[in-house]
Design a protein around this motif. Structure first.
Motif, PDB file in Angstrom:
ATOM      1  N   LEU A 224       0.823  -1.193   0.000  1.00  0.00           N
ATOM      2  CA  LEU A 224       0.000   0.000   0.000  1.00  0.00           C
ATOM      3  C   LEU A 224       0.865   1.255   0.000  1.00  0.00           C
ATOM      4  N   ILE A 225       1.972   1.221   0.730  1.00  0.00           N
ATOM      5  CA  ILE A 225       2.902   2.350   0.720  1.00  0.00           C
ATOM      6  C   ILE A 225       3.414   2.607  -0.696  1.00  0.00           C
ATOM      7  N   ALA A 226       3.733   1.536  -1.411  1.00  0.00           N
ATOM      8  CA  ALA A 226       4.195   1.684  -2.795  1.00  0.00           C
ATOM      9  C   ALA A 226       3.120   2.330  -3.656  1.00  0.00           C
ATOM     10  N   ASN A 227       1.859   1.983  -3.434  1.00  0.00           N
ATOM     11  CA  ASN A 227       0.765   2.595  -4.177  1.00  0.00           C
ATOM     12  C   ASN A 227       0.624   4.075  -3.853  1.00  0.00           C
ATOM     13  N   VAL A 228       0.852   4.431  -2.594  1.00  0.00           N
ATOM     14  CA  VAL A 228       0.796   5.842  -2.206  1.00  0.00           C
ATOM     15  C   VAL A 228       1.863   6.634  -2.960  1.00  0.00           C
TER      16      VAL A 228
END
Length: 289
Positions: A224-228
């Motif tokens: 999810l951090i990568a998506n952010v």
């Protein structure tokens, strides 16, 4: 018993022991039933993605699979993923495509969450759309909140990436309603995709990214951090802030996440495009800002 404990742990929002239990079950079954053993390993991957907590599970699963009995009908999905992590996309793509299509039935009829990730990582929109259509049909017919939420989130992301804002908003609203009814945790991926592709409502977009970052930190969701960071890269690129876009794009591919061991395979291919564009595009004249 470990398998049951693992399934229970996965659906509990603050319990991170699910992969450990399921991998332990696979190790214990290795000598008795190699196929069931490997199914347990794949279950750990599938469920971790379905509940939004896949970070680090790939490494655990592949490490355990290497020490256990090989697949009775090799190569299987674990063999393909091992090839991807050790030798990269160029070598692994033919086997990944073969595994995704299956021999008798496609992978997505048994492992929908894993199949969605593979299709994205292969940058194969046609297969991805086929999977999404199957998920929607199956979710509607079965009434399964899990399948339908997965389907709607994918519909929203697909619509956002193809410019159909209306469909994306409608899918997000329906997925939100299902989450409220079932008491499930919120999902952020499709929201981030829509916010990034709309490239407006700057404050609203950054509030969403802040909420997603907090959720990722709380639950340990590196993906999810990568998506952010991906969303930040796209947004900053559209606002002509190319240094910020480049920095966010580099952060997006810096996480050794689900399909990762080399920089070239740390995220689906579309995640790398904002940073590529930002690194080569010259800043526009000041009056364009």
């Amino acid at each position: 018993m470990d398998l049951l404990r693992g399934r229970i742990a996965f659906v509990r929002q603050h319990d991170g022991d699910g992969p450990t239990f399921m991998i332990r079950a696979g190790e214990r079954l290795s000598a008795l039933d190699p196929q069931r053993s490997r199914d347990c390993f794949v279950d750990a991957l599938e469920i971790s993605m379905a509940v939004g907590r896949p970070s680090g599970v790939m490494d655990l699963v592949l490490a355990a699979a290497q020490t256990c009995a090989p697949a009775p009908h090799s190569p299987d999905i674990l063999d393909a993923l091992a090839l991807l992590t050790t030798q990269g996309h160029r070598v692994a793509v033919p086997l990944l495509r073969k595994v995704l299509q299956g021999t008798d039935t496609p992978l997505w009829t048994q492992r929908p969450a894993l199949a969605v990730m593979l299709a994205a990582d292969l940058w194969d929109p046609q297969v991805h759309w086929t999977i999404v259509d199957w998920l929607m049909k199956t979710g509607r017919e079965s009434g399964s909140p899990f399948v339908l939420r997965l389907a709607l989130s994918q519909v929203a992301s697909r619509a956002a990436l193809t410019g159909d804002v209306g469909q994306a908003i409608a899918a997000i609203a329906e997925e939100d309603a299902l989450a409220d009814v079932t008491g499930g945790p919120p999902t952020y991926y499709h929201r981030l995709h829509l916010a990034a592709m709309r490239a407006r409502r700057r404050e609203e977009a950054f509030e969403l990214m802040e909420a997603a970052t907090k959720a990722a930190a709380t639950h340990g969701i590196g993906q999810l951090i990568a998506n952010v960071h991906w969303a930040a890269a796209v947004l900053n690129n559209s606002w002509s802030d190319y240094p910020a876009a480049l920095a966010a794009g580099r952060q997006a591919i810096s996480y050794g996440d689900l399909f990762s061991h080399s920089p070239e395979s740390r995220c689906p291919r579309w995640w790398r495009r904002p940073s590529d564009a930002a690194s080569t595009r010259k800043p526009p004249p000041r009056w364009h800002r």
